[in-house]
Design a protein around this motif. Structure first.
Motif, short mmCIF file in Angstrom:
data_model
loop_
_atom_site.label_atom_id
_atom_site.label_comp_id
_atom_site.label_asym_id
_atom_site.label_seq_id
_atom_site.Cartn_x
_atom_site.Cartn_y
_atom_site.Cartn_z
N GLU A 125 10.13 -12.23 -26.87
CA GLU A 125 11.66 -12.36 -27.80
C GLU A 125 12.90 -11.99 -26.81
O GLU A 125 12.81 -10.99 -26.14
CB GLU A 125 11.64 -11.42 -28.84
N ASP A 168 16.85 -11.83 -25.93
CA ASP A 168 18.36 -11.95 -26.60
C ASP A 168 19.14 -12.91 -25.72
O ASP A 168 18.81 -13.21 -24.68
CB ASP A 168 18.88 -10.46 -26.35
N PRO A 169 20.28 -13.50 -26.49
CA PRO A 169 21.04 -14.31 -25.76
C PRO A 169 21.70 -13.86 -24.57
O PRO A 169 21.79 -14.37 -23.74
CB PRO A 169 22.02 -14.66 -26.95
N GLY A 171 14.90 -20.94 -31.31
CA GLY A 171 15.85 -20.73 -30.29
C GLY A 171 15.53 -22.02 -29.33
O GLY A 171 15.08 -22.98 -29.45
N PRO A 209 22.49 -19.68 -27.38
CA PRO A 209 23.38 -19.04 -27.95
C PRO A 209 22.74 -17.93 -28.90
O PRO A 209 23.35 -16.65 -29.28
CB PRO A 209 24.29 -19.89 -28.73
N SER A 210 21.40 -18.30 -29.54
CA SER A 210 20.94 -17.42 -30.50
C SER A 210 19.71 -16.65 -29.74
O SER A 210 18.89 -16.01 -30.63
CB SER A 210 20.50 -18.00 -31.90
#
Length: 129
Positions: free
Chosen positions: A34, A36-37, A59, A93-94
Motif C-alpha cells: 500500500e 501513499d500518494p 490506483g 494521485p490516490s
C-alpha cells in the motif's frame, strides 16, 4: 487458506510512505503493498534472481523494466523476468495498492531471515563499491 493482510506483520520497505506485508508458500511468495500518494520514489532500478508478477488492485503504479517505462492501473498485470532491471517510479494521485508475486519465494523478506538480501543495484549506485 485465506490471507488476512491486516493480521500480517509489515516487512521492510524500499521507501517511506509504503507499507508492505509478506506471505510465502513453498513455491511462491507474495507481498501486498500500500503506497501513499506522497511516497518518494528515487527510480533506482534493482534486480533479483526471482521472476516477479505485479498486479495492481487499486490506483496507479508507474514502473520501469529494462528500458521500458509503463503505468499499471487497477486490474493490470506486469511480468518482470528474473534478473531484469526494474523499479517502481511513482503512483497516481490516490496512491496505489498492488501485489508482487515472486518465484521462487523471496525468503529474504521473512522477519529475522538469515537469507541474504536478494536485491542487487547497479554497480555505480552501490555505496559499498
Amino acid at each position: 487458506m485465506l490471507i488476512d493482510w491486516d493480521k500480517m506483520m509489515p516487512t521492510g520497505s524500499l521507501r517511506a510512505g509504503a507499507v508492505r506485508r509478506f506471505a510465502t508458500g513453498q513455491q511462491i511468495s507474495v507481498v501486498y503493498v500500500e503506497t501513499d500518494p506522497q511516497a518518494r520514489f528515487d527510480g533506482r532500478p534493482h534486480r533479483h534472481p526471482h521472476e516477479q508478477w505485479v498486479v495492481v488492485t487499486a490506483g496507479l503504479l508507474g514502473m520501469t523494466c529494462d528500458d521500458n517505462r509503463f503505468e499499471l492501473s487497477e486490474g493490470e498485470v506486469a511480468f518482470l523476468p528474473a534478473n531484469s532491471w526494474h523499479a517502481a517510479v511513482g503512483v497516481g494521485p490516490s496512491g496505489a495498492r498492488y501485489l508482487e508475486f515472486s518465484a521462487p519465494p523471496r525468503l529474504d523478506l521473512l522477519p529475522d531471515s538469515l537469507v541474504p538480501d536478494a536485491l542487487e543495484f547497479p554497480r555505480e549506485e552501490r555505496r559499498d563499491s
